[in-house]
Design a protein around this motif. Structure first.
Motif, PDB file in Angstrom:
ATOM      1  N   ASN A   1       0.803  -1.221   0.000  1.00  0.00           N
ATOM      2  CA  ASN A   1       0.000   0.000   0.000  1.00  0.00           C
ATOM      3  C   ASN A   1       0.836   1.269   0.000  1.00  0.00           C
ATOM      4  O   ASN A   1       0.277   2.360   0.097  1.00  0.00           O
ATOM      5  CB  ASN A   1      -0.897   0.023   1.255  1.00  0.00           C
ATOM      6  CG  ASN A   1      -2.144  -0.813   1.082  1.00  0.00           C
ATOM      7  OD1 ASN A   1      -3.029  -0.462   0.309  1.00  0.00           O
ATOM      8  ND2 ASN A   1      -2.207  -1.928   1.792  1.00  0.00           N
ATOM      9  N   HIS A   2       2.151   1.135  -0.103  1.00  0.00           N
ATOM     10  CA  HIS A   2       3.004   2.294   0.123  1.00  0.00           C
ATOM     11  C   HIS A   2       4.257   2.204  -0.733  1.00  0.00           C
ATOM     12  O   HIS A   2       4.921   1.167  -0.777  1.00  0.00           O
ATOM     13  CB  HIS A   2       3.385   2.345   1.611  1.00  0.00           C
ATOM     14  CG  HIS A   2       4.473   3.313   1.945  1.00  0.00           C
ATOM     15  ND1 HIS A   2       5.732   2.907   2.332  1.00  0.00           N
ATOM     16  CD2 HIS A   2       4.506   4.670   1.964  1.00  0.00           C
ATOM     17  CE1 HIS A   2       6.487   3.965   2.577  1.00  0.00           C
ATOM     18  NE2 HIS A   2       5.764   5.042   2.358  1.00  0.00           N
TER      19      HIS A   2
ATOM     20  N   ASN B   1      -4.078  11.155   3.053  1.00  0.00           N
ATOM     21  CA  ASN B   1      -3.266   9.959   3.274  1.00  0.00           C
ATOM     22  C   ASN B   1      -2.976   9.743   4.756  1.00  0.00           C
ATOM     23  O   ASN B   1      -2.071   8.988   5.122  1.00  0.00           O
ATOM     24  CB  ASN B   1      -1.949  10.054   2.501  1.00  0.00           C
ATOM     25  CG  ASN B   1      -2.103   9.821   1.014  1.00  0.00           C
ATOM     26  OD1 ASN B   1      -1.133   9.745   0.283  1.00  0.00           O
ATOM     27  ND2 ASN B   1      -3.338   9.723   0.517  1.00  0.00           N
TER      28      ASN B   1
ATOM     29  N   VAL C   1      -3.043   8.715   8.746  1.00  0.00           N
ATOM     30  CA  VAL C   1      -3.226   7.502   9.536  1.00  0.00           C
ATOM     31  C   VAL C   1      -3.987   7.910  10.786  1.00  0.00           C
ATOM     32  O   VAL C   1      -3.544   8.793  11.527  1.00  0.00           O
ATOM     33  CB  VAL C   1      -1.884   6.855   9.912  1.00  0.00           C
ATOM     34  CG1 VAL C   1      -2.103   5.631  10.791  1.00  0.00           C
ATOM     35  CG2 VAL C   1      -1.108   6.481   8.654  1.00  0.00           C
TER      36      VAL C   1
ATOM     37  N   ARG D   1       1.129   6.844  -1.379  1.00  0.00           N
ATOM     38  CA  ARG D   1       0.261   5.750  -0.934  1.00  0.00           C
ATOM     39  C   ARG D   1      -0.564   5.268  -2.117  1.00  0.00           C
ATOM     40  O   ARG D   1      -1.426   5.989  -2.628  1.00  0.00           O
ATOM     41  CB  ARG D   1      -0.652   6.222   0.196  1.00  0.00           C
ATOM     42  CG  ARG D   1      -0.101   5.982   1.583  1.00  0.00           C
ATOM     43  CD  ARG D   1       1.044   6.888   1.949  1.00  0.00           C
ATOM     44  NE  ARG D   1       1.644   6.524   3.228  1.00  0.00           N
ATOM     45  CZ  ARG D   1       2.651   7.179   3.784  1.00  0.00           C
ATOM     46  NH1 ARG D   1       3.181   8.220   3.182  1.00  0.00           N
ATOM     47  NH2 ARG D   1       3.147   6.800   4.938  1.00  0.00           N
TER      48      ARG D   1
ATOM     49  N   ASN E   1      -2.068   1.312  -3.719  1.00  0.00           N
ATOM     50  CA  ASN E   1      -2.099  -0.129  -3.562  1.00  0.00           C
ATOM     51  C   ASN E   1      -1.479  -0.817  -4.770  1.00  0.00           C
ATOM     52  O   ASN E   1      -1.484  -0.290  -5.881  1.00  0.00           O
ATOM     53  CB  ASN E   1      -3.532  -0.614  -3.367  1.00  0.00           C
ATOM     54  CG  ASN E   1      -3.587  -2.074  -2.966  1.00  0.00           C
ATOM     55  OD1 ASN E   1      -3.687  -2.955  -3.807  1.00  0.00           O
ATOM     56  ND2 ASN E   1      -3.502  -2.332  -1.668  1.00  0.00           N
TER      57      ASN E   1
ATOM     58  N   TRP F   1      -6.319   7.349   4.856  1.00  0.00           N
ATOM     59  CA  TRP F   1      -5.818   6.203   4.093  1.00  0.00           C
ATOM     60  C   TRP F   1      -5.777   4.942   4.954  1.00  0.00           C
ATOM     61  O   TRP F   1      -6.103   3.857   4.505  1.00  0.00           O
ATOM     62  CB  TRP F   1      -4.428   6.548   3.564  1.00  0.00           C
ATOM     63  CG  TRP F   1      -3.585   5.382   3.157  1.00  0.00           C
ATOM     64  CD1 TRP F   1      -3.783   4.565   2.084  1.00  0.00           C
ATOM     65  CD2 TRP F   1      -2.396   4.907   3.814  1.00  0.00           C
ATOM     66  NE1 TRP F   1      -2.786   3.616   2.027  1.00  0.00           N
ATOM     67  CE2 TRP F   1      -1.918   3.806   3.069  1.00  0.00           C
ATOM     68  CE3 TRP F   1      -1.683   5.316   4.945  1.00  0.00           C
ATOM     69  CZ2 TRP F   1      -0.771   3.102   3.433  1.00  0.00           C
ATOM     70  CZ3 TRP F   1      -0.535   4.629   5.299  1.00  0.00           C
ATOM     71  CH2 TRP F   1      -0.099   3.526   4.549  1.00  0.00           C
ATOM     72  N   CYS F   2      -5.403   5.094   6.223  1.00  0.00           N
ATOM     73  CA  CYS F   2      -5.255   3.951   7.116  1.00  0.00           C
ATOM     74  C   CYS F   2      -5.934   4.255   8.444  1.00  0.00           C
ATOM     75  O   CYS F   2      -5.762   5.350   8.994  1.00  0.00           O
ATOM     76  CB  CYS F   2      -3.765   3.659   7.336  1.00  0.00           C
ATOM     77  SG  CYS F   2      -3.414   2.389   8.574  1.00  0.00           S
TER      78      CYS F   2
ATOM     79  N   THR G   1      -6.678  -3.156  11.439  1.00  0.00           N
ATOM     80  CA  THR G   1      -6.291  -2.036  10.588  1.00  0.00           C
ATOM     81  C   THR G   1      -7.124  -2.085   9.319  1.00  0.00           C
ATOM     82  O   THR G   1      -7.336  -3.157   8.754  1.00  0.00           O
ATOM     83  CB  THR G   1      -4.799  -2.124  10.214  1.00  0.00           C
ATOM     84  OG1 THR G   1      -4.036  -2.404  11.383  1.00  0.00           O
ATOM     85  CG2 THR G   1      -4.328  -0.828   9.595  1.00  0.00           C
TER      86      THR G   1
ATOM     87  N   PHE H   1      -7.386  -0.295   5.471  1.00  0.00           N
ATOM     88  CA  PHE H   1      -6.791   0.563   4.451  1.00  0.00           C
ATOM     89  C   PHE H   1      -7.830   0.905   3.401  1.00  0.00           C
ATOM     90  O   PHE H   1      -8.552   0.027   2.910  1.00  0.00           O
ATOM     91  CB  PHE H   1      -5.613  -0.148   3.771  1.00  0.00           C
ATOM     92  CG  PHE H   1      -4.406  -0.310   4.650  1.00  0.00           C
ATOM     93  CD1 PHE H   1      -3.486   0.716   4.784  1.00  0.00           C
ATOM     94  CD2 PHE H   1      -4.190  -1.488   5.339  1.00  0.00           C
ATOM     95  CE1 PHE H   1      -2.380   0.573   5.590  1.00  0.00           C
ATOM     96  CE2 PHE H   1      -3.085  -1.653   6.155  1.00  0.00           C
ATOM     97  CZ  PHE H   1      -2.169  -0.608   6.286  1.00  0.00           C
TER      98      PHE H   1
ATOM     99  N   TRP I   1     -11.976  -1.741   0.581  1.00  0.00           N
ATOM    100  CA  TRP I   1     -11.170  -1.616   1.793  1.00  0.00           C
ATOM    101  C   TRP I   1     -10.444  -2.928   2.061  1.00  0.00           C
ATOM    102  O   TRP I   1     -10.933  -4.000   1.708  1.00  0.00           O
ATOM    103  CB  TRP I   1     -12.051  -1.286   3.010  1.00  0.00           C
ATOM    104  CG  TRP I   1     -13.083  -0.241   2.752  1.00  0.00           C
ATOM    105  CD1 TRP I   1     -14.314  -0.419   2.172  1.00  0.00           C
ATOM    106  CD2 TRP I   1     -12.982   1.162   3.030  1.00  0.00           C
ATOM    107  NE1 TRP I   1     -14.992   0.770   2.082  1.00  0.00           N
ATOM    108  CE2 TRP I   1     -14.203   1.762   2.594  1.00  0.00           C
ATOM    109  CE3 TRP I   1     -12.006   1.965   3.612  1.00  0.00           C
ATOM    110  CZ2 TRP I   1     -14.446   3.126   2.739  1.00  0.00           C
ATOM    111  CZ3 TRP I   1     -12.243   3.321   3.739  1.00  0.00           C
ATOM    112  CH2 TRP I   1     -13.452   3.895   3.313  1.00  0.00           C
TER     113      TRP I   1
END
Length: 570
Positions: free
Chosen positions: A54-55, A84, A86, A127, A129, A232-233, A244, A246, A254
């Motif tokens: 994802n990053h 983006n 968290v 970010r 995927n 994003w997260c 978690t 994403f 997701w």
């Protein structure tokens, strides 16, 4: 280009086994050096990848910039205005505990606030995927001259001698076998790598750190249930189930990670649906669709060898670890870029085969360092999940105070992995045959912090040149000599490089647009194609030819650096 199977043998300079992000990046870089590449991939062309990475790190984006694909990637992934960030919440739809701000891709080049806005790089992280990343890399790579992509092809065995490698490749659709020949072969074929096994290398370390029950879902109504800004997260922190989430497309898809506890040893130990609902904070009336199950095991495993003669491994074939800080795929891409310029030097003829000794000498120790950073963080996160207060969702002042405390702890623990300047810019190569060894040691670094340095082995600190280019835009395909003081003569090195056929660019920094970073303490800093410093000094060594011989892998010792008493004038 793409190619169907045929009965004839195919020849190239390098065979790459595996067309994931690591193999594709290796092919792109080799092609940029005029190297002919064969890629053998078991999947069909453009078959969608799984929802994994994802990053894309800043260091990787710097190289994608050089390879001409960075902007294509910037234009893909989440919507351009999607934060983006968290965020930590009691549940995804619950109360926010803390937030790590990370700019959207629209603001990524312009925002300088926040914990990663200050980074000294022309290309901040991105970010995105893997389901969006990999098709862009694939299309770009398949169109390059000198690249042949063989889909539905499995390399079943190979042999090597002092001249090259011969591999047998099976057509997975028709069953025919063909011969592939090249000077080198690189296994970028994942954690179960057949190339690694055929080399006789083993993965050693910790086979299980944690199991993660991971589910890719479609839930278009989920975003509307989340209070406040999207992210994003999202980390869900509650006594029922920590996990978690994403955001994949920023609208309806997701990826939900359910972090299993030690007493839950199997992926089916926990009711998947119940866990997802506890993490999201939704009831039985909420509808979502399971697109795929993406369960994985967090490990810390490193191969005993990265090379056997003319055969190499990179990426997950060489190392597997818990993907904290997003340094699974990115570490593999760093492997590929480290190896590519060395292979290119040998294939182009100016590099001795001894240059290839640097690959394992440099990348294996770095892999140990990074994997230990990730494992240490994983253990801290496991402890934090087990210590979630049972009344974290309580109403009133006591509950608010508790949530504030948990939020502060979560921020302090996790800002270093999501804004990991140390892992991007702090790592250095020591014990390499292509790096000068000095009395001054490279500065230490952590996951989150680093000190810019030109000690050989470190990444050359970034700056913007007077013409508006990034320093790295001016780097050549081989070595680049950075000159802080234009009065220091460098003709002897230029002549020696030309005589040896070694590519050498000279870049004067005296008129840089930015102030010269303090780390440039020497008048001359000699950098490699991968941005790492190879040598530095106040002036050239007496024997410039000996320095060039060392840089090309043809000499046993690198000339000692000359102290920098003259550099202050630069």
């Amino acid at each position: 280009m793409t190619s169907s199977q045929a009965a004839t043998a195919l020849e190239a300079d390098v065979i790459i086994v595996g067309a994931g992000p690591v193999g594709l990046t290796l092919a792109m870089d080799l092609a940029s050096r005029g190297v002919r590449v064969l890629i053998a991939e078991t999947r069909e062309y453009a078959q969608p990848p799984s929802v994994k990475c994802n990053h894309v790190s800043a260091r990787t984006m710097e190289q994608f910039r050089r390879l001409g694909v960075a902007q294509k990637l910037r234009d893909a992934g989440l919507p351009e205005d999607y934060p983006n960030d968290v965020v930590f919440r009691t549940r995804m739809t619950g109360t926010e505990l803390t937030r790590i701000p990370i700019p959207s891709r629209r603001e990524r080049y312009t925002r300088t606030d926040g914990p990663d806005g200050w980074w000294p790089t022309p290309e901040p992280p991105h970010r995105i995927n893997q389901i969006y990343l990999e098709p862009i890399l694939l299309e770009h790579t398949a169109a390059l001259p000198g690249v042949t992509l063989l889909n539905r092809t499995q390399v079943t065995e190979f042999t090597q001698d002092k001249h090259g490698v011969q591999a047998q490749a099976l057509d997975l659709d028709g069953g025919a076998t063909r011969t592939l020949r090249a000077r080198y072969l690189v296994g970028c074929d994942g954690g179960s790598s057949g190339v690694r096994k055929a080399m006789g290398a083993r993965l050693e370390g910790t086979p299980v750190i944690q199991r993660v029950q991971s589910t890719y879902i479609r839930a278009p109504e989920l975003g509307a249930r989340v209070a406040g800004q999207p992210a994003w997260c999202c980390y869900a922190v509650n006594p029922d189930r920590c996990g978690t989430v994403f955001a994949i497309d920023g609208h309806s898809t997701w990826l939900v990670h359910n972090h299993l506890n030690a007493e839950e040893p199997e992926f089916d130990s926990v009711d998947r649906d119940r866990a997802i609902r506890d993490i999201l904070g939704v009831g039985e009336d909420f509808h979502y669709e399971v697109i795929s199950k993406e369960d994985w095991v967090g490990r810390r495993l490193v191969a005993t060898r990265f090379r056997e003669g003319r055969v190499f491994i990179a990426g997950d074939a060489a190392h597997l670890w818990v993907p904290y800080a997003g340094y699974g795929m990115n570490a593999g891409i760093a492997d590929a870029l480290n190896l590519s310029w060395l292979l290119g030097a040998c294939i182009q003829g100016w590099g001795s085969p001894a240059m290839l000794d640097a690959y394992e000498a440099e990348r294996q120790p770095i892999t140990e360092q990074v994997s230990n950073f990730a494992m240490d963080h994983a253990q801290k996160m496991i402890r934090a999940r087990r210590a979630v207060p049972p009344d974290i969702e309580a109403e009133g002042a006591q509950g608010e105070a508790l949530r504030a405390e948990v939020g502060r702890e979560a921020y302090d623990l996790n800002v270093q992995q999501f804004c990991c300047a140390g892992l991007n810019f702090g790592y250095y190569y020591a014990g390499s045959p292509l790096i000068t060894h000095e009395a001054e040691a490279p500065p230490p670094y952590t996951m989150g912090d680093f000190t810019p340095s030109t000690v050989p082995g470190c990444r050359a600190p970034h700056l913007w040149l007077a013409d508006g280019r990034s320093l790295y835009d001016a780097f050549g395909p081989g070595y680049t000599l950075l000159r802080c003081d234009a009065s220091v003569p460098v003709g002897a090195l230029v002549d020696a490089a030309e005589a040896a056929g070694m590519p050498l660019a000279v870049v004067d920094l005296a008129d840089a647009r930015d102030a010269l970073p303090e780390a440039y303490t020497h008048a001359l800093t000699l950098c490699r194609a991968d941005q790492h410093v190879a040598w530095r000094g106040a002036r050239l060594p007496t024997d410039a030819q000996a320095l060039v011989a060392r840089l090309c892998g043809r000499a046993a010792r690198m000339p000692e650096p000359i102290p920098s008493e003259a550099c202050a004038a630069g």
